[in-house]
Enzyme design. Sequence first.
Site, PDB file in Angstrom:
ATOM      1  N   ASP A  86     -12.147   6.177   4.628  1.00 45.34           N
ATOM      2  CA  ASP A  86     -11.806   6.802   5.885  1.00 45.34           C
ATOM      3  C   ASP A  86     -12.178   5.982   7.321  1.00 45.34           C
ATOM      4  O   ASP A  86     -12.462   6.552   8.273  1.00 45.34           O
ATOM      5  CB  ASP A  86     -12.164   8.077   5.920  1.00 45.34           C
ATOM      6  CG  ASP A  86     -11.548   8.978   7.008  1.00 45.34           C
ATOM      7  OD1 ASP A  86     -10.243   8.742   7.492  1.00 45.34           O
ATOM      8  OD2 ASP A  86     -12.268   9.997   7.620  1.00 45.34           O
ATOM      9  N   LEU A  87     -11.985   4.681   7.299  1.00 40.82           N
ATOM     10  CA  LEU A  87     -12.246   3.646   8.253  1.00 40.82           C
ATOM     11  C   LEU A  87     -11.531   4.063   9.249  1.00 40.82           C
ATOM     12  O   LEU A  87     -10.206   3.903   9.094  1.00 40.82           O
ATOM     13  CB  LEU A  87     -12.585   2.355   7.669  1.00 40.82           C
ATOM     14  CG  LEU A  87     -13.809   1.945   6.729  1.00 40.82           C
ATOM     15  CD1 LEU A  87     -13.873   0.563   6.671  1.00 40.82           C
ATOM     16  CD2 LEU A  87     -14.901   2.558   7.770  1.00 40.82           C
TER      17      LEU A  87
END
Length: 481
Positions: free
Chosen positions: A144-145
Amino acid sequence: MKLLDPGHEIDGFEIEACLHAGGMAHIYKVVYAAAEDGTRRTSEFPMAMKIPRMTAGDGAENIISFEVEQQILSELKGTHVPRFVAAGDLLRVPYLVMEYVTGQTLQHWLDRRESLTFNEVARLGEAMARAAHSLHQQNVCHLDLKPANVLIRPDGSAVMLDFGLSCHANYPDLLAEELRKAVGSPVWISPEQVVGVRGDPRSDIFAMGVMLYELVTGELPFGEPATAGGLRQRLWMDPVPPRQHRADVPEWLQEVILRCLEAVADQRYPSASHLAFDLSHPDQVKVTARGRRTVGTGFWAHFKRWVRAAGMSYQPSPVPSQQIEQVPIIMVAVPHHDVSDATLYSLREAVARSLGIRPGARLACVTVISPSQTSSTESEKSETRVHSWHLSRLQQWAQPLDLADHQTSFHVLESGDVASALLAYAQGNQVNMVIMGAATHGVQMQRFVATVPIKVAMEASCTVILVKQALPFEHLAAVTV
């Protein structure tokens, strides 16, 4: 849960101020609460408490994400993640207490709406890649960068935040077990995540490519999809080349960004350390047609990919740390002074063997020269010629090697301390293996003199292979005649 007022106490922590009130969680700055006698325990570092939103209207993913983050954050180590302090019970008050890291998230740079220099973009990208590599070495994929989850410290290093959607190879993947839909933020999610494959560290490389693209162009490579069909487009569609948005984007930087954004994970960088290497050595990036493009891919090419994507299946990758081991950065230290043909030949043979069993490995050829070799020259032009001569010599040494499947770079370092220069290079570039010639001094001499190979072997944090010199039989025969 409603916002908590300053002075409120939870399990021995006292609320000082609300730092962020979001849709998923509230974050507070906290200190240890005072004891009955008025004394207060001090912390080694500032602390923050994260309390997730868990109202009746929130989905199950909020609860699962909290459990995932609690599990993973407590296991992570290093300077690229906040230090874990404590966690609350889901049945009472769910919370996470961690180090409060000062700095600005990457979103800060995007919100400024000011053009960054390409060197500044490269530095931010390198910091992100180094932080991601640290996670992958610990068998964690962030997954979930995005700009809000990448914090840049004042010293320029990056810290990854929010591990609620992450995956640890050594623990059950609760999100994959409980949810059947694609899990991730639509703008930054990778193609393999769209079809439900989690745990591939190259998914984080894709997300970093999206952020680099936006930092350079101010645009999003795949827009902001709101439907499943919109998400699936990244399985077959290329983004518009950054050079179409900005003609001044260097070819090397477009090459890096578009390689990160390849739809097929195998065509991206094999590890985040390889990405960091290219961003820190732009002059060594091998530019292909990908980096030179100024117009987007045509309709028919995308149509053919769409047909292929209809039956495409993504295979889970190996455990992140194992994948990193399969594609190491190998550094060979090539001496240039008082060196025999036998040593140069033996080094080349050792490198050939190491690369032969590691497809996709990167090779960095390094030599160290004394500053006196350049300071004694009469002009900057002469100094450049000295470097060029040594670079040419390194390239000639590597010419017999089969490097078609390997990224290769050549580096001339200046230092009066050869061992320290090699160690600094290996550490700064996340080198996995060092190959160098063994000392020619006898064992008795090595007891009193710390030779360069011995010093490197003793102090390096990676594998060091010391190669004894040997010539092929026909050469030996020629020498004895």
